[in-house]
Design a protein around this motif. Structure first.
Motif, mmCIF file in Angstrom:
data_model
loop_
_atom_site.group_PDB
_atom_site.id
_atom_site.type_symbol
_atom_site.label_atom_id
_atom_site.label_comp_id
_atom_site.label_asym_id
_atom_site.label_seq_id
_atom_site.Cartn_x
_atom_site.Cartn_y
_atom_site.Cartn_z
ATOM 1 N N SER A 7 13.795 8.998 -1.678
ATOM 2 C CA SER A 7 14.615 10.090 -1.153
ATOM 3 C C SER A 7 14.458 10.252 0.360
ATOM 4 O O SER A 7 15.407 10.559 1.066
ATOM 5 C CB SER A 7 14.234 11.408 -1.837
ATOM 6 O OG SER A 7 14.827 11.488 -3.107
ATOM 7 N N HIS A 8 13.232 10.035 0.862
ATOM 8 C CA HIS A 8 12.963 10.303 2.271
ATOM 9 C C HIS A 8 12.703 9.049 3.090
ATOM 10 O O HIS A 8 12.194 9.129 4.209
ATOM 11 C CB HIS A 8 11.802 11.292 2.403
ATOM 12 C CG HIS A 8 12.201 12.689 2.018
ATOM 13 N ND1 HIS A 8 11.301 13.696 1.790
ATOM 14 C CD2 HIS A 8 13.422 13.225 1.813
ATOM 15 C CE1 HIS A 8 11.960 14.794 1.454
ATOM 16 N NE2 HIS A 8 13.242 14.531 1.463
ATOM 17 N N ALA A 9 13.019 7.885 2.539
ATOM 18 C CA ALA A 9 12.995 6.666 3.355
ATOM 19 C C ALA A 9 14.434 6.300 3.685
ATOM 20 O O ALA A 9 15.321 6.398 2.833
ATOM 21 C CB ALA A 9 12.308 5.530 2.608
ATOM 22 N N GLN A 10 14.641 5.893 4.932
ATOM 23 C CA GLN A 10 15.988 5.506 5.350
ATOM 24 C C GLN A 10 16.085 3.987 5.402
ATOM 25 O O GLN A 10 15.183 3.323 5.894
ATOM 26 C CB GLN A 10 16.292 6.062 6.740
ATOM 27 C CG GLN A 10 16.179 7.579 6.842
ATOM 28 C CD GLN A 10 15.988 8.031 8.274
ATOM 29 O OE1 GLN A 10 16.689 7.591 9.159
ATOM 30 N NE2 GLN A 10 15.021 8.910 8.500
ATOM 31 N N LYS A 31 13.542 0.048 8.048
ATOM 32 C CA LYS A 31 13.288 1.153 7.128
ATOM 33 C C LYS A 31 12.482 2.209 7.868
ATOM 34 O O LYS A 31 11.545 1.878 8.603
ATOM 35 C CB LYS A 31 12.535 0.675 5.880
ATOM 36 C CG LYS A 31 13.444 -0.132 4.954
ATOM 37 C CD LYS A 31 12.834 -0.463 3.624
ATOM 38 C CE LYS A 31 13.887 -1.165 2.759
ATOM 39 N NZ LYS A 31 13.323 -1.704 1.512
ATOM 40 N N VAL A 32 12.864 3.453 7.654
ATOM 41 C CA VAL A 32 12.174 4.580 8.283
ATOM 42 C C VAL A 32 11.746 5.513 7.167
ATOM 43 O O VAL A 32 12.559 5.870 6.327
ATOM 44 C CB VAL A 32 13.105 5.340 9.255
ATOM 45 C CG1 VAL A 32 12.366 6.500 9.911
ATOM 46 C CG2 VAL A 32 13.682 4.405 10.308
ATOM 47 N N SER A 33 10.468 5.887 7.137
ATOM 48 C CA SER A 33 9.983 6.700 6.034
ATOM 49 C C SER A 33 9.288 7.939 6.571
ATOM 50 O O SER A 33 8.451 7.847 7.466
ATOM 51 C CB SER A 33 9.004 5.872 5.200
ATOM 52 O OG SER A 33 8.570 6.626 4.102
ATOM 53 N N GLU A 34 9.635 9.084 6.041
ATOM 54 C CA GLU A 34 9.014 10.320 6.517
ATOM 55 C C GLU A 34 8.686 11.237 5.343
ATOM 56 O O GLU A 34 9.135 11.006 4.228
ATOM 57 C CB GLU A 34 9.936 11.032 7.516
ATOM 58 C CG GLU A 34 11.381 11.027 7.110
ATOM 59 C CD GLU A 34 12.323 11.484 8.215
ATOM 60 O OE1 GLU A 34 12.946 12.520 8.010
ATOM 61 O OE2 GLU A 34 12.431 10.822 9.255
ATOM 62 N N ILE A 35 7.904 12.255 5.614
ATOM 63 C CA ILE A 35 7.517 13.230 4.598
ATOM 64 C C ILE A 35 8.019 14.598 5.043
ATOM 65 O O ILE A 35 7.809 14.999 6.171
ATOM 66 C CB ILE A 35 5.980 13.276 4.449
ATOM 67 C CG1 ILE A 35 5.467 11.945 3.918
ATOM 68 C CG2 ILE A 35 5.561 14.402 3.524
ATOM 69 C CD1 ILE A 35 5.859 11.618 2.512
#
Lengths: 583, 197
Positions: free
Chosen positions: A163-166, B36-40
């Motif tokens: 859900s929160h990885a682009q 890929k960009v990953s955040e919390i």
């Protein structure tokens, strides 16, 4: 054209392209942005519902009416919605129906890390699980097609890392789907014993047909590489396995329930050693072992938390990808942790400061105010789930009469609408005497400021009726209902003391907008160093704008929003609003 | 195996890590690379530690970065740099703001803010553990440009010095990501950071 989208943005895009007509949700990390993104599409009627059960039920009605529907929630929200889900399975759909549930392995923002795949098996429904944003978009479209072809609600499981990885997504155009004609079919849709007995047979037959679909669908994919190692995986674990074992053959499951038996047997026969890599429960593993296939899973990998590539390489290849020692700072002492805290000016701070001061038993709930449990406020005895603050509070005094007069239930405004009202009715009906504090900051704050039935605005920001919390409490039979300003410490202290001791149910609505939403000009507070004794009483507020420097207390003017709560706490008159020094 | 570049970006909730990663992602996208960009989100905001992973190259699988795998560590606060240091591989690049934001255990006196972070990092740079160590007070640089909130973009200017993308790509990405009314100050802060080291 390729766009960089989060999994949640991609799910919303997929629903748009699939011609979805209606969508509903209650906000919950990591699912919230699905509806926020859907709200931008004029073609889709989208709404925040009061809770997940309501969202699902509204969605069921819309699907039976003929619309294509998406409903979204976090994993624990699916517990709230489980009742309609189990029976909706018997009813079948009319327009396609997709329920998105977002799990949180590792509990980045949740009270538990339950594995929602169990619901697919429990409700006998197909479940899809994407492994990146492109699949998230594509799977939404396939799920809605499957829903209509098999006359079944469909589940799509996401997780925080999806859900929160682009990642990059090929976006397309919306394909309009007409709303299916409605015709009454009570024998199918009125769930009462005579009908449900027939419908249960249909559900079991449907599951058999879905098992055949599982063998044929492109959602499940064999990736043959070297044959020494074969791994069965889905979702984010697929990416982790690709990273850790680039040479391994993989059976990638896009449909995680029901499982493709023949495909599993073919894959098992084609590799020397077979593994399952799945986070949380041994959901695949147990079903695969039940087929008599030898496979290694949870004897190597944990039942808790996330599974990362290093661990996969270590357990399967015998060595991690990278080798310690890591770069570490000189000192042995670990750096101080930086936990989330109540913001400067947060209207919840004064409440928990006073609850601690008055040594009351606090039955807590889910929201920003759960942070009232953290140091230095530490004013919460339990927190379970949405709405439990009020009902568990009643249980404290019912279970132990010595606690009578000391129990305070704390709940936020959005949570009160979600599931606090029924608990409050229970307090009144059963002659409870608890004090319920409704912390009304006029928004659903923790998930990033979503509207709710009390704000007077819809998901799209359009004006609507704002439900009156005080009037609701009075209508539920609470005689003692008061409102107080969260920044007025003296009034708040007096009302908590009086109402906690009252021999009947009472409600105090503590009002003040979320400090992050108050955009008015701020005057910071400052310290009169001559008056400050350095006693540190103000530090018990746990305000990030206050700090001790040796004997002195200092205020960070860049952080302080001038709420004035510390001014009222100080016994020496040493804190004041800047510019009022001479007053 | 195709080369993947891994960047860990960290700071304190509210410092603008997400915006900084957005600008960087735009630059990478403009160069037609996989990323890929990953955040919390959620509980991790509200003044807690914030962590974003950016990975790019010709093919990217896992969105996450594990200990000792990062080629770059970008930290908007020095305690966060210290905390996240185990992510960095030996010889990796550390870009760090010397700004200090006290966490709650320090504010209430339970723990001490480590006093010697910058000298310790300098020592790691001197013995070659860090391949490259660039530190500025990004908040001061941004304040000098009239926009304290642009500290994230000022430090991004420092990171831009060490990445393979031309500075024009960053300026182009800034214009695409930052709202018009803040663009001039952010552009100024970015260039001030870029030329500060």
């Amino acid at each position: 054209m390729k766009k960089l989208l989060s999994g949640n943005e991609a799910i919303a895009r997929g629903a748009y392209e699939a011609g979805v007509h209606f969508a509903a949700a209650y906000p919950g990390t990591p699912s919230t942005e699905i509806l926020e993104n859907l709200a931008a599409y004029e073609e889709i009627e989208a709404q925040w519902s009061t809770n997940e059960k309501v969202a699902l039920e509204v969605g069921i009605g819309a699907a039976l009416a003929g619309a294509r529907v998406l409903v979204a929630m976090k994993h624990v929200g699916l517990n709230v919605a489980a009742d309609p889900l189990m029976t909706f399975s018997y009813l079948g759909v009319n327009g396609g129906f997709l329920l998105v549930t977002a799990d949180d392995p590792g509990m980045h923002s949740s009270q538990n890390e339950q594995d929602s795949r169990q619901y697919a098996r429990f409700a006998k429904l197909p479940m899809l699980e994407p492994s990146d944003s492109q699949e998230a978009k594509d799977f939404v479209q396939e799920a809605l097609r499957v829903s209509e072809e098999f006359d079944t609600p469909v589940l799509l499981r996401s997780s925080t890392r999806i859900s929160h990885a682009q990642s990059l997504v090929e976006v397309g155009e919306r394909r309009e789907v007409s709303i299916r004609p409605y015709s009454k079919d009570a024998a199918k849709r009125v769930a009462m014993p005579a009908n449900s007995r027939r419908r249960h047979v249909v559900v079991e037959e449907r599951l058999q047909r879905l098992r055949q679909y599982a063998e044929e669908t492109a959602l499940n994919r064999l990736e043959w590489r070297r044959r020494e190692i074969g791994v069965i995986c889905a979702g984010i674990s697929y990416q982790q396995v690709r990273e850790a074992l680039p040479e391994a053959s993989i059976l990638k499951l896009g449909l995680v329930y029901p499982l493709p038996v023949q495909l599993l047997q073919e894959f098992a026969a084609g590799v020397d050693k077979l593994y399952v890599v799945e986070e949380l429960d041994p959901f695949f593993e147990k079903q695969i072992k039940a087929l008599g296939i030898a496979v290694k899973g949870k004897e190597l990998f944990p039942l808790t938390g996330e599974i990362f590539p290093n661990l996969i390489a270590e357990k399967i290849l015998g060595k991690p990808l990278t080798v310690p020692p890591v770069i570490k700072a000189d000192s042995e002492e670990p750096p101080p942790v930086r936990p989330p805290v109540l913001c400067p000016g947060c209207p919840h701070r004064s409440v928990f400061y006073l609850l601690r001061k008055q040594k009351l038993l606090v039955s807590g709930d889910i929201g920003c105010y759960t942070l009232g449990a953290s140091a230095p406020l530490e004013a919460m005895d339990s927190c379970i789930c949405m709405g439990a603050g009020i009902s568990a509070g009643l249980g404290y005094e019912k279970g132990n009469p010595e606690l009578k007069g000391k129990v305070v239930s704390v709940i936020g405004d959005s949570t009160f609408f979600h599931s606090g009202m029924t608990g409050l009715a229970d307090v009144v009906y059963n002659r409870g005497t608890t004090l319920t504090l409704i912390l009304d900051n006029r928004i659903t704050a923790m998930t990033g400021h979503q509207d709710h039935p009390g704000t007077g605005r819809t998901l799209q920001g359009q004006p609507t009726v704002a439900l009156d919390i005080g009037a609701i409490c009075r209508a539920l039979g609470v005689q003692r209902v008061q409102e107080v300003d969260a920044y007025d410490l003296a009034a708040l202290e007096a009302v908590i003391r009086e109402e906690a001791a009252a021999p009947e149910p009472s409600v105090v609505i503590v009002r003040r907008a979320c400090a992050l939403l108050d955009k008015s000009a701020k005057t910071a507070c400052c310290i009169d160093e001559e008056q400050c004794s350095g006693c540190g009483l103000c530090m018990q507020l746990g305000c990030p704008a206050l700090a001790r420097e040796g004997r002195r207390i200092v205020i960070d003017a860049a952080l302080c929003v001038g709420c004035g709560v510390c001014v009222q706490v100080c016994k020496f008159g040493a804190i004041m609003k800047a510019g009022e020094e001479d007053a | 195996m195709p080369k993947t570049t891994s960047i860990v970006m960290g700071g304190v909730g509210g410092q603008g890590i997400v915006l900084a990663s957005k600008i960087l992602a735009q630059v990478i996208q403009d160069h037609q690379l996989e990323l890929k960009v990953s955040e919390i989100h959620g509980m991790a905001q509200r003044g807690g530690s914030v962590l974003t992973f950016v990975r790019y190259g010709t093919a990217v699988h896992a969105p996450l970065i594990e200990q000792r795998q990062a080629d770059y560590l970008f930290a908007l606060e020095k305690l966060e740099a210290w905390r996240l240091l185990p992510y960095l591989r030996t010889g990796g690049t550390l870009v760090c703001s010397t700004q200090e934001i006290k966490p709650m255990p320090v504010i209430i006196g339970q723990q001490q803010y480590p006093p010697q972070i910058i000298p310790a990092l300098e020592a790691l740079a001197a013995d070659g553990t860090l391949g490259n160590f660039l530190a500025i007070n990004a908040l001061e640089v941004a304040c000098a440009c009239g926009q304290p909130k642009a500290a994230n973009v000022a430090l991004l200017g420092v990171l831009a010095r060490t990445l393979e993308f031309p500075v024009d790509s960053f300026l182009h990405a800034l214009a695409a990501v930052v709202p018009e009314r803040f663009l001039a100050a952010n552009r100024e802060a970015f260039l001030a950071g870029f030329h500060a080291v």
